[in-house]
Design an enzyme around this catalytic site. Structure first.
Site, PDB file in Angstrom:
ATOM      1  N   ASP A 144      69.160  -7.667  -7.729  1.00 58.77           N
ATOM      2  CA  ASP A 144      68.729  -9.039  -7.443  1.00 58.77           C
ATOM      3  C   ASP A 144      68.598  -9.813  -8.754  1.00 58.77           C
ATOM      4  O   ASP A 144      69.311  -9.516  -9.717  1.00 58.77           O
ATOM      5  CB  ASP A 144      67.401  -8.998  -6.669  1.00 58.77           C
ATOM      6  CG  ASP A 144      67.267 -10.154  -5.682  1.00 58.77           C
ATOM      7  OD1 ASP A 144      67.283 -11.313  -6.137  1.00 58.77           O
ATOM      8  OD2 ASP A 144      67.137  -9.902  -4.474  1.00 58.77           O
ATOM      9  N   HIS A 215      63.760 -15.286  -6.822  1.00 50.89           N
ATOM     10  CA  HIS A 215      64.352 -14.599  -5.667  1.00 50.89           C
ATOM     11  C   HIS A 215      64.083 -13.089  -5.691  1.00 50.89           C
ATOM     12  O   HIS A 215      63.678 -12.496  -4.686  1.00 50.89           O
ATOM     13  CB  HIS A 215      65.858 -14.870  -5.645  1.00 50.89           C
ATOM     14  CG  HIS A 215      66.569 -14.436  -4.409  1.00 50.89           C
ATOM     15  ND1 HIS A 215      67.016 -13.148  -4.220  1.00 50.89           N
ATOM     16  CD2 HIS A 215      66.939 -15.128  -3.298  1.00 50.89           C
ATOM     17  CE1 HIS A 215      67.631 -13.060  -3.045  1.00 50.89           C
ATOM     18  NE2 HIS A 215      67.600 -14.249  -2.463  1.00 50.89           N
ATOM     19  N   SER A 539      68.254 -13.238   3.073  1.00 49.67           N
ATOM     20  CA  SER A 539      67.693 -12.607   1.871  1.00 49.67           C
ATOM     21  C   SER A 539      66.279 -12.118   2.101  1.00 49.67           C
ATOM     22  O   SER A 539      65.850 -11.105   1.534  1.00 49.67           O
ATOM     23  CB  SER A 539      67.657 -13.607   0.705  1.00 49.67           C
ATOM     24  OG  SER A 539      68.863 -13.647   0.008  1.00 49.67           O
TER      25      SER A 539
END
Length: 758
Positions: A144, A215, A539
């Site tokens: 990620d 994220h 996600s």
């Protein structure tokens, strides 16, 4: 002038001597060479890579070294190098090469959710009847954007020492010392050679495993974050929150930067993760649809070798929201769709006629008094047409016409950033509020910079009708609030990518759905100065399943990746919290397996599935034979000497927990094998809900087990009973008093309904 002549000379060489390595057309490629032999030394693989590059560069060792970027030598073989198109073509024909593909960019598929899913509120996350304390020995690798290690979600208080088998490292870098890792974050690496080859890395923040976008921190804390007593977003969604496996370990593989994630870096992360000793790999990212061939796709390649070594790979299905847009399609992965929870973030919209409507928002600002409301098309400016201005494009609004008013804007795309930007554009034009009509009706809450709310087309049309039929229309928008139970839940989200599988329609994708709408989790304060944030996307759904996988691995450490996937799929819920069929946003129609796979993940049931559909690496080899891979390619991929003699007649013969027949001609049979992981002596009866227009028979209809891990076969036969259009859906359940083991049945009847299926 001299430089210009040199440039022309090089271009001349490029045209007539395509193999000249100085040519400006060199690009970064992945050269994939399959599995490594068990006795093959890493240094020998590196030497072999350099020799291949030397050969392709006409014996020039220096040029070979300069072109080399990565060697993959732990979980599989291959390398990344800067090559011309012709060099890439030539190297693809060399012995031992499976595929050569360009360094393609992949995109990120971008709390209370665990309470909603039925897990306990404290940090133990215990499930009645089972102990999940062994999660301290489960390591989840996150590929990620990195991690913000100082977040309270990643503290290591009261955690035991790092598991003895861990081989990973904590890599130093910008604002990230090796000492930052702890007993929670036990490894951290970063990769940017693939990114740097394609993008200007001068603007990159944190050339290290530190997360600059948020994220990666969000996904890691969703799956495995520690308990945080008062997690909230600016006061919204306040309360205690934690990940699904809060005592599991985290290993960080930062491959994604501000613009995306590149194949070369993704494969390097997979290669290291396999060697380091992770048990689960979580990827909230993927290719654009339609996805390419399995072994020209970095995620499919990396996950194949991970699963072959017993590592589970969980990936998001994508956010394109249309039929056939599902990605991460390989059957060895768990592919996750997104659904809602029973929590929404809404703002009230008060119209001048005393009608009160509700929209989605995370904006905490509100209007203290009502103001005139107009369609943004009436505030068009300059060379923009009213139609263009209705979408509140940059510079499209006339400040004189917009000042002091609430503007009704439209939104057609899927980018949440552009929705946020529209509130900035209205603010700059002097608007005091905005109502955004989302034509795709995604239902995603946005942190607007002014009082604003998103509504669907139905409510949007009501507002426009009020404006058109009122002499002085006014509106007032209140601040966002947290609302529970306002809508049916879970619902399949409008943005989540859908089946059928565009690459192998005989394999249902997605596999499962999990919460992915308006999810609160840890964040990077480098972005927006927030410690926690609310995001939506597949996600966010992916790490929910990664956390469940970690719990399963803790309780059943010897189970194969396919056994764990089966437990998740066959125990899924097919109804919402009111025991009604799950619906799909925005139109509220009944959802089907192309929306949610096997259903909504049910972590309270996964640990005791009763029966499992197991598969081994040899089964995936037979699957690959069935879709046209030849023995030579498969030998390189797997490094074993099996032939395609054991192939399946069709890909749907893979022992998968769902059954899909995409081209039914009259009659077709599929055999499956179930393994008893429940009580030693247990009996199950088959219950079928046949797809419309199709008769379904199961032989035998009763399975009587006498011992643990006993295997039994059954055959499902589909027969056309009536003509149907498109895909039709049903289910098969093996049931006893304690357990339901349910599989989706997905069938499309062929137009020419004669003979048998081929």
């Amino acid at each position: 002038m001299g430089v210009s002549k040199k440039t022309l000379f090089l271009l001349f060489l490029c045209v007539f001597l395509g193999e000249i390595s100085l040519c400006f057309s060199t690009k970064l490629y992945v050269v994939y060479m399959g599995s490594k032999d068990s006795d093959e030394h890493q240094d020998e693989i590196l030497r072999q890579n350099h020799q291949m590059l030397t050969d392709i560069h006409g014996g020039n060792v220096e040029q070979a070294k300069t072109s080399h970027v990565y060697s993959y030598r732990h979980g599989f073989k291959g390398f990344a190098a800067k090559l011309t198109e012709k060099q890439a073509s030539d190297i693809s024909k060399m012995p031992g090469v499976v595929s050569v593909f360009p360094n393609t960019k992949r995109n990120l598929h971008t709390t209370h959710s665990w309470d909603f899913m039925g897990l306990s509120e404290d940090e133990t996350m215990e499930i009645p009847g089972f102990s999940t304390k062994n999660q301290v020995n489960v390591i989840i690798g996150f590929i990620d954007t990195g991690i913000w290690p100082e977040s309270p979600s990643f503290r290591d208080t009261n955690m035991p020492p790092v598991p003895a088998g861990w081989k990973g490292q904590c890599q130093s870098g910008e604002a990230f010392n090796a000492s930052i890792c702890n007993r929670k974050i036990i490894g951290a690496r970063y990769y940017m050679s693939g990114y740097a080859a394609e993008e200007d890395d001068g603007k990159t923040m944190f050339k290290s495993a530190r997360d600059s976008t948020g994220h990666g921190s969000h996904t890691a804390s969703t799956a495995a974050g520690r308990y945080v007593a008062d997690m909230n977003y600016k006061g919204l969604a306040s309360g205690g929150a934690r990940g699904g496996a809060p005592m599991a370990r985290i290993a960080v593989y930062k491959t994604c930067w501000s613009s995306g994630c590149y194949d070369v870096d993704l494969l390097a992360a997979f290669d290291d993760a396999i060697r380091d000793g992770v048990h689960v790999i979580s990827l909230s990212l993927g290719p654009d649809a339609p996805q390419g061939d399995y072994f020209s796709d970095a995620i499919s390649v990396g996950s194949f070798h991970a699963v072959s070594r017993g590592i589970l790979v969980v990936a998001s299905v994508g956010n394109e929201g249309t039929s056939g847009s599902a990605t991460n399609l390989a059957p060895w992965m768990i592919t996750v769709a997104a659904s809602s929870t029973d929590r929404d973030f809404t703002s009230d919209i008060l119209l001048g006629n005393r009608v009160q409507l509700m929209g989605e928002s995370l904006s905490l600002s509100q209007m203290n008094t009502s103001a005139k409301i107009i369609p943004a098309s009436e505030a068009y400016a300059g060379y923009f047409t009213p139609y263009q201005s209705s979408y509140c494009l940059d510079s499209s609004l006339n400040r004189t016409k917009a000042k002091g008013k609430v503007l009704v804007c439209r939104h057609a795309g899927s980018s949440s950033e552009s929705k946020l930007e529209k509130s900035n554009i209205v603010k700059q034009a002097g608007g005091v509020g905005m109502i955004l009509i989302d034509e795709a009706d995604k239902g995603v809450a946005i942190p607007f910079t002014i009082p604003a709310a998103t509504v669907g087309k139905k409510i949007g049309n009501k507002i426009l009708a009020y404006i058109n039929n009122t002499r002085l229309p006014t509106a007032r928008i209140l601040s966002a609030k947290t609302v529970f139970g306002a809508q049916p839940a879970p619902r399949a989200t409008a943005f989540s990518s859908r089946g059928p599988n565009s690459l192998t329609p005989e394999i249902l994708k997605p596999d499962i759905t999990a919460p992915g709408l308006n999810i609160l989790a840890a964040w990077s304060p480098a972005m927006s100065k927030l410690n926690f944030n609310i995001l939506s996307g597949t996600s966010m759904a992916c790490p929910h399943v990664s956390g469940v996988v970690a719990l399963l691995k803790a309780v059943h450490p010897s189970w194969s990746p396919s056994a764990i996937k089966s437990a998740i799929m066959t125990t899924a819920k097919l109804s919402d919290m009111h025991h009604k069929p799950i619906i799909v946003d925005p139109e509220g129609k009944r959802a089907n397996p192309f929306d949610f796979g096997s259903g909504f993940v049910n972590p309270t049931k996964v640990l005791d599935p009763g029966l499992i559909y197991d598969a081994q690496p040899a089964d995936y080899r037979a699957f690959l034979c069935s879709i046209g891979y030849d023995e030579k390619s498969l030998h390189l991929i797997t490094r074993d000497n099996r032939t395609c003699d054991q192939t399946f007649a069709s890909p749907n013969e893979l022992n998968y927990p769902s059954i899909t027949v995409p081209n039914l001609r009259n009659k077709y049979s599929v055999t499956r094998t179930v393994t008893n992981v429940g009580k030693s002596r247990s009996t199950y009866k088959a219950v079928t809900f046949a797809p419309k227009g199709v008769n379904v028979t199961v032989v035998p209809r009763r399975l009587a087990f006498t011992r643990y891990y006993q295997k039994m076969n059954f055959t499902v036969t589909f027969k056309v009973a009536a003509p149907t259009q498109g895909y039709v859906f049903g289910s098969l359940s093996w049931r006893n008093k304690r357990t339901w083991v349910t599989s989706p049945l997905v069938v499309r009847v062929a137009h020419s309904n004669m003979g048998t299926m081929v």
